[in-house]
Every structure is written in C-alpha cells, then in structure tokens.
Write an enzyme that holds these catalytic residues in place. Sequence first.
Site, PDB file in Angstrom:
ATOM      1  N   PHE A  66       0.829  -1.201   0.000  1.00 45.43           N
ATOM      2  CA  PHE A  66       0.000   0.000   0.000  1.00 45.43           C
ATOM      3  C   PHE A  66       0.866   1.254   0.000  1.00 45.43           C
ATOM      4  O   PHE A  66       1.751   1.417   0.850  1.00 45.43           O
ATOM      5  CB  PHE A  66      -0.873   0.058   1.258  1.00 45.43           C
ATOM      6  CG  PHE A  66      -2.096  -0.795   1.231  1.00 45.43           C
ATOM      7  CD1 PHE A  66      -3.282  -0.329   0.683  1.00 45.43           C
ATOM      8  CD2 PHE A  66      -2.071  -2.073   1.780  1.00 45.43           C
ATOM      9  CE1 PHE A  66      -4.421  -1.120   0.675  1.00 45.43           C
ATOM     10  CE2 PHE A  66      -3.212  -2.875   1.776  1.00 45.43           C
ATOM     11  CZ  PHE A  66      -4.387  -2.392   1.222  1.00 45.43           C
ATOM     12  N   ASP A  67       0.596   2.146  -0.939  1.00 43.00           N
ATOM     13  CA  ASP A  67       1.092   3.508  -0.822  1.00 43.00           C
ATOM     14  C   ASP A  67       0.386   4.120   0.397  1.00 43.00           C
ATOM     15  O   ASP A  67      -0.665   3.620   0.825  1.00 43.00           O
ATOM     16  CB  ASP A  67       0.747   4.271  -2.107  1.00 43.00           C
ATOM     17  CG  ASP A  67       1.079   5.747  -2.024  1.00 43.00           C
ATOM     18  OD1 ASP A  67       2.191   6.083  -1.578  1.00 43.00           O
ATOM     19  OD2 ASP A  67       0.212   6.563  -2.413  1.00 43.00           O
ATOM     20  N   LEU A  68       0.931   5.202   0.931  1.00 42.75           N
ATOM     21  CA  LEU A  68       0.329   5.827   2.109  1.00 42.75           C
ATOM     22  C   LEU A  68      -0.501   7.051   1.727  1.00 42.75           C
ATOM     23  O   LEU A  68      -1.732   7.036   1.802  1.00 42.75           O
ATOM     24  CB  LEU A  68       1.418   6.201   3.117  1.00 42.75           C
ATOM     25  CG  LEU A  68       0.977   6.962   4.388  1.00 42.75           C
ATOM     26  CD1 LEU A  68      -0.137   6.225   5.111  1.00 42.75           C
ATOM     27  CD2 LEU A  68       2.171   7.184   5.307  1.00 42.75           C
TER      28      LEU A  68
END
Length: 224
Positions: free
Chosen positions: A10-12
């Site tokens: 996951f990107d943040l």
Amino acid sequence: MEKIYKIILFDLDGTLSDPKIGITKSVQFALERMGIKEKSLDHLEPFIGPPLQQSFSDFYHFNDTQTQTAITHYRERFSDVGMYENTLYEHIPELLQKLKESGFTLVVATSKPTVFAEQILKYFNIHHHFDLIVGSNLDGTRTAKTDIIQYILQHYNNHPKQDFIMIGDRKHDIIGAHNTGIDSIGVTYGYGSLDEITTAAPTIIAESVLELRKYLLKHTSIKV
C-alpha cells in the site's frame, strides 16, 4: 488463470489517508522560507505522492542545494504538526483488518521517510496491520517507488513476483510496479487523475475503497 496474491503493498498518501492539509501547508511554509508566497493550497496538491526532491525541482526549479534547504524547512513544520493534519479514508481500517484476517501480508511502500510513515500509522492506530513499513531515508536515498518496491521484494525473496500487488493513487506507484515486474491497482479516490492512472496502465483501476476490498478478497486462496 485466476491470480492469487499473498503480499499487498500500500502507498500511504492518497491511498490509505488524505494528507492534503499537512503536506500542502508544510510545502507552503517551506516556500515562504525560500522567499516564495503561495496562497493556494490546491495549487500545491501535486506535491502529494512524489518525492519532495522531485517536486521542488520540477515545480519551482530549485537546484540541489535549494531543494535540500526547502526539504529541511518542510520537515520542520511537518514533523511538528503537518503529519497529524491528516485523515484516513473511509473504510480503510475495516479493509486492513479484513485483509489480515484473510491471510494477506500487508506492507506500506511510500516515498515518505520511513520514520514519518511509522509515526503516522501509529497515530491512526493501524500500524499493527502491517508486517513491514518501507519508505525513503532521511538522507534523500531510496525515494523512487521502484527502489522501495525492489527493497520489499528482496525482503520477501522466498516469494515469486506473482504473489505481490502494489496499490497507489499516482503514476509513480504503477510505474514502480511495472519496473519491478509485479501487478498493480491504481485507485482514483486519491490525488492522481483518472488520466494519469489510466496512462500508467495498472493491472486494474479501483474507484473506491469498497471496490478495492471486493477485488482483493476475490483474489485470495483463503475462504472469507
């Protein structure tokens, strides 16, 4: 053949949380320290996602020295208040919990410095869902999403690439996945436009967190 993923990256910013106020106000603060007045926070939205080194250079044509000075000013405000001017997208906590219960390994892959990412995830009390948190280094190294994903692949080197999928809202996330040979999901509820995401050519596009959940839970070997 149905794809079964095991490790979800996951990107943040723009994927798990909406960091607009904290990031844009911190950029605004840094620019003011550099003698540039920028009144519109909306105008600074392109800073959400890419490495700061790239954005200060691309948008304000700073040289290396100016860029590093601007980043120092940015971090002064961001580490104090900016990282907390942030909200989780609706349904994210429930999604993460369900994915963990379903047997996935969850990893954060962000261009934000790891130390800040860790603090933000703890602030939101979602850090315990993630087995690994990988960001950039404070010295400006490992900022490219390709390098971050490659580091994660090396960490889980007993897994084939088809076990991984990268989720993000900007082209950098999708390009990083392409460069490292893994699948990707481009989400359109963040800060990348539909055109940007489409052009980057992710494996699929998800328009909401609920759509993301539906796709991911369909691609697991665990019965849910």
